[in-house]
Scaffold this active site. Structure first.
Site, mmCIF file in Angstrom:
data_model
loop_
_atom_site.group_PDB
_atom_site.id
_atom_site.type_symbol
_atom_site.label_atom_id
_atom_site.label_comp_id
_atom_site.label_asym_id
_atom_site.label_seq_id
_atom_site.Cartn_x
_atom_site.Cartn_y
_atom_site.Cartn_z
ATOM 1 N N GLY A 1 0.852 -1.195 0.000
ATOM 2 C CA GLY A 1 0.000 0.000 0.000
ATOM 3 C C GLY A 1 0.880 1.233 0.000
ATOM 4 N N SER B 1 2.464 5.013 0.935
ATOM 5 C CA SER B 1 3.046 5.562 2.156
ATOM 6 C C SER B 1 1.945 6.160 3.039
ATOM 7 C CB SER B 1 4.072 6.643 1.786
ATOM 8 O OG SER B 1 4.626 7.205 2.947
ATOM 9 N N GLY B 2 1.960 5.813 4.288
ATOM 10 C CA GLY B 2 0.974 6.336 5.230
ATOM 11 C C GLY B 2 -0.348 5.589 5.252
ATOM 12 N N ALA B 3 -0.461 4.544 4.443
ATOM 13 C CA ALA B 3 -1.733 3.815 4.380
ATOM 14 C C ALA B 3 -2.003 3.041 5.671
ATOM 15 C CB ALA B 3 -1.742 2.870 3.180
ATOM 16 N N GLY B 4 -0.940 2.618 6.350
ATOM 17 C CA GLY B 4 -1.151 1.897 7.611
ATOM 18 C C GLY B 4 -0.419 0.568 7.704
ATOM 19 N N LYS B 5 0.491 0.307 6.784
ATOM 20 C CA LYS B 5 1.194 -0.984 6.770
ATOM 21 C C LYS B 5 1.960 -1.228 8.070
ATOM 22 C CE LYS B 5 3.610 0.279 3.161
ATOM 23 N NZ LYS B 5 3.083 1.662 3.079
ATOM 24 N N SER C 1 5.905 -1.838 -2.057
ATOM 25 C CA SER C 1 5.891 -2.819 -3.163
ATOM 26 C C SER C 1 4.896 -2.425 -4.259
ATOM 27 C CB SER C 1 5.640 -4.243 -2.652
ATOM 28 O OG SER C 1 4.711 -4.339 -1.594
HETATM 29 N N1 LIG Z 1 -7.437 1.182 10.143
HETATM 30 C C1 LIG Z 1 -6.191 1.687 10.219
HETATM 31 N N2 LIG Z 1 -5.135 0.885 9.998
HETATM 32 C C2 LIG Z 1 -3.878 1.388 10.056
HETATM 33 N N3 LIG Z 1 -3.558 2.681 10.294
HETATM 34 C C3 LIG Z 1 -4.575 3.524 10.512
HETATM 35 C C4 LIG Z 1 -5.924 3.080 10.493
HETATM 36 N N4 LIG Z 1 -6.711 4.139 10.722
HETATM 37 C C5 LIG Z 1 -5.885 5.188 10.882
HETATM 38 N N5 LIG Z 1 -4.593 4.846 10.780
HETATM 39 C C6 LIG Z 1 -3.434 5.761 10.910
HETATM 40 O O1 LIG Z 1 -2.765 5.880 9.635
HETATM 41 C C7 LIG Z 1 -1.365 6.078 9.806
HETATM 42 C C8 LIG Z 1 -0.604 4.998 9.058
HETATM 43 O O2 LIG Z 1 0.797 5.223 9.120
HETATM 44 P P1 LIG Z 1 1.875 4.060 8.869
HETATM 45 O O3 LIG Z 1 1.434 2.797 9.540
HETATM 46 O O4 LIG Z 1 3.210 4.593 9.236
HETATM 47 O O5 LIG Z 1 1.777 3.854 7.283
HETATM 48 P P2 LIG Z 1 2.741 3.058 6.285
HETATM 49 O O6 LIG Z 1 3.581 2.117 7.100
HETATM 50 O O7 LIG Z 1 1.801 2.340 5.359
HETATM 51 O O8 LIG Z 1 3.549 4.085 5.569
HETATM 52 C C9 LIG Z 1 -1.102 6.047 11.302
HETATM 53 O O9 LIG Z 1 -1.042 7.374 11.769
HETATM 54 C C10 LIG Z 1 -2.339 5.306 11.853
HETATM 55 O O10 LIG Z 1 -2.621 5.672 13.177
HETATM 56 MG MG LIG Z 2 5.697 2.032 7.233
#
Ligand SMILES: Nc1ncnc2c1ncn2[C@@H]1O[C@H](COP(=O)(O)OP(=O)(O)O)[C@@H](O)[C@H]1O
Ligand SMILES: [Mg+2]
Length: 178
Positions: free
Chosen positions: A12, A14-18, A86
């Site tokens: 997913g 960046s910032g999606a929640g991975k 990815s």
């Molecule tokens: N259902 C959810 N699942 C994951 N993250 C979430 C969700 N809802 C909101 N968020 C927020 O979205 C952000 C995701 O950031 P992050 O995990 O660092 O993303 P990634 O690793 O994909 O770049 C966090 O601030 C998290 O608290």
């Molecule tokens: Mg990350």
């Protein structure tokens, strides 16, 4: 907790929640005494893939390296959790075919919401043209056509997203007694 060796792959933008989802899942696995390792893209890029950039070629090398390690772990009964953008479908599919026990989780979220969240301040910079090759803005993201699990982090709570992944692992019998 009983478990098989497998790879849980979160893709997913960046910032999606991975990472957030992976951290929660890691905590659950560890509570259950599982043998588990996390390969988070941001951390991998500072060691295993240090020096690689964000061209298609470098991104593919990064993903193949992560896939190589994940396959070794999975083959030996360890759970490999991968949290990596990815962006290229073909490269994910290639890794999936090599690993076999592979659960693809699409962490989906509209780019408008990601830009508002802007966890690392990178969307602002990418939209201003200050960061090149930024996935979803100035670089492609190819969503999975047939993911095993899709979570929508803009519409679900973290617990709901984690619950969906966990339910699929139980359904497959890859995790038991948790
Ligand atoms: N259902 C959810 N699942 C994951 N993250 C979430 C969700 N809802 C909101 N968020 C927020 O979205 C952000 C995701 O950031 P992050 O995990 O660092 O993303 P990634 O690793 O994909 O770049 C966090 O601030 C998290 O608290
Ligand atoms: Mg990350």
């Amino acid at each position: 907790m009983q478990h098989k060796g497998f790879t849980l792959w979160l893709t997913g933008m960046s910032g999606a929640g991975k990472s957030t989802i992976s951290d929660q899942i890691m905590a659950r696995f560890r509570e259950g005494g599982a043998k588990v390792e996390l390969l988070d893209g941001d951390i991998v890029r500072t060691n295993l893939s240090q020096g690689l950039g964000f061209s298609r070629e470098d991104r593919d090398i990064n993903i193949r390296r992560i896939g190589f390690v994940a396959e070794m772990l999975s083959r030996n009964g360890v759970i490999a959790v991968v949290a990596a953008i990815s962006p290229y479908r073909a490269t994910r599919d290639e890794v999936k075919a090599k690993i076999g026990n592979f659960l693809e989780v699409f962490v989906d979220c509209p780019v408008e919401v990601l830009s508002q969240r802007d966890v690392k301040g990178l969307y602002k910079k990418a939209l201003a043209g200050e960061v090149g090759n930024f996935t979803g803005i100035s670089d492609p993201y190819e969503p999975p056509t047939n993911p095993d699990v899709t979570v929508r982090s803009d519409r679900e709570t973290l617990d709901e997203s984690v619950g969906k992944v966990w339910a699929e692992l139980l359904r497959r019998g890859w995790v038991e007694g948790a």
